[in-house]
Write a protein that holds these residues in place. Structure first.
Motif, PDB file in Angstrom:
ATOM      1  N   ALA A 154      -6.429  76.976  19.593  1.00  0.00           N
ATOM      2  CA  ALA A 154      -5.632  77.976  18.884  1.00  0.00           C
ATOM      3  C   ALA A 154      -6.111  79.399  19.146  1.00  0.00           C
ATOM      4  N   ILE A 155      -7.326  79.553  19.639  1.00  0.00           N
ATOM      5  CA  ILE A 155      -7.840  80.893  19.947  1.00  0.00           C
ATOM      6  C   ILE A 155      -6.929  81.601  20.942  1.00  0.00           C
ATOM      7  N   ASN A 156      -6.397  80.853  21.899  1.00  0.00           N
ATOM      8  CA  ASN A 156      -5.543  81.433  22.935  1.00  0.00           C
ATOM      9  C   ASN A 156      -4.078  81.038  22.805  1.00  0.00           C
ATOM     10  N   ASP A 157      -3.704  80.416  21.689  1.00  0.00           N
ATOM     11  CA  ASP A 157      -2.323  79.947  21.504  1.00  0.00           C
ATOM     12  C   ASP A 157      -1.854  80.329  20.101  1.00  0.00           C
ATOM     13  N   PRO A 158      -1.175  81.469  19.969  1.00  0.00           N
ATOM     14  CA  PRO A 158      -0.747  81.931  18.642  1.00  0.00           C
ATOM     15  C   PRO A 158       0.157  80.945  17.905  1.00  0.00           C
ATOM     16  N   GLU A 159       1.014  80.228  18.631  1.00  0.00           N
ATOM     17  CA  GLU A 159       1.890  79.249  17.983  1.00  0.00           C
ATOM     18  C   GLU A 159       1.071  78.119  17.377  1.00  0.00           C
TER      19      GLU A 159
ATOM     20  N   ALA B  26      -2.064  78.328  16.507  1.00  0.00           N
ATOM     21  CA  ALA B  26      -2.829  78.927  15.408  1.00  0.00           C
ATOM     22  C   ALA B  26      -1.984  78.980  14.141  1.00  0.00           C
ATOM     23  N   ALA B  27      -0.725  79.364  14.264  1.00  0.00           N
ATOM     24  CA  ALA B  27       0.163  79.443  13.106  1.00  0.00           C
ATOM     25  C   ALA B  27       0.399  78.052  12.517  1.00  0.00           C
ATOM     26  N   ARG B  28       0.604  77.066  13.368  1.00  0.00           N
ATOM     27  CA  ARG B  28       0.816  75.696  12.887  1.00  0.00           C
ATOM     28  C   ARG B  28      -0.428  75.154  12.194  1.00  0.00           C
TER      29      ARG B  28
ATOM     30  N   ASP C  43      -2.793  76.973  10.715  1.00  0.00           N
ATOM     31  CA  ASP C  43      -2.911  77.697   9.448  1.00  0.00           C
ATOM     32  C   ASP C  43      -1.957  77.125   8.403  1.00  0.00           C
TER      33      ASP C  43
END
Length: 48
Positions: free
Chosen positions: A20-25, A27-29, A31
């Motif tokens: 998720a450090i390099n994948d905002p989508e 990271a959002a999922r 979170d």
């Protein structure tokens, strides 16, 4: 990490966090999943 199902789950969550450090989508999922998990825990414990 630990041995067994709990360790496997923790390892998977750690891997997802690293990705998720390099994948905002992702990271959002992740979170959203964490927020939903926190919201599912009752404020007061019960003896049910």
């Amino acid at each position: 990490m630990a041995i067994g199902a709990a360790g496997a789950a923790n390892a998977g969550l750690m891997a997802a966090g690293i990705l998720a450090i390099n994948d905002p989508e992702l990271a959002a999922r992740l979170d959203a999943w964490r927020e939903a998990l926190s919201a599912s825990i009752p404020e007061e414990p019960s003896d049910d």
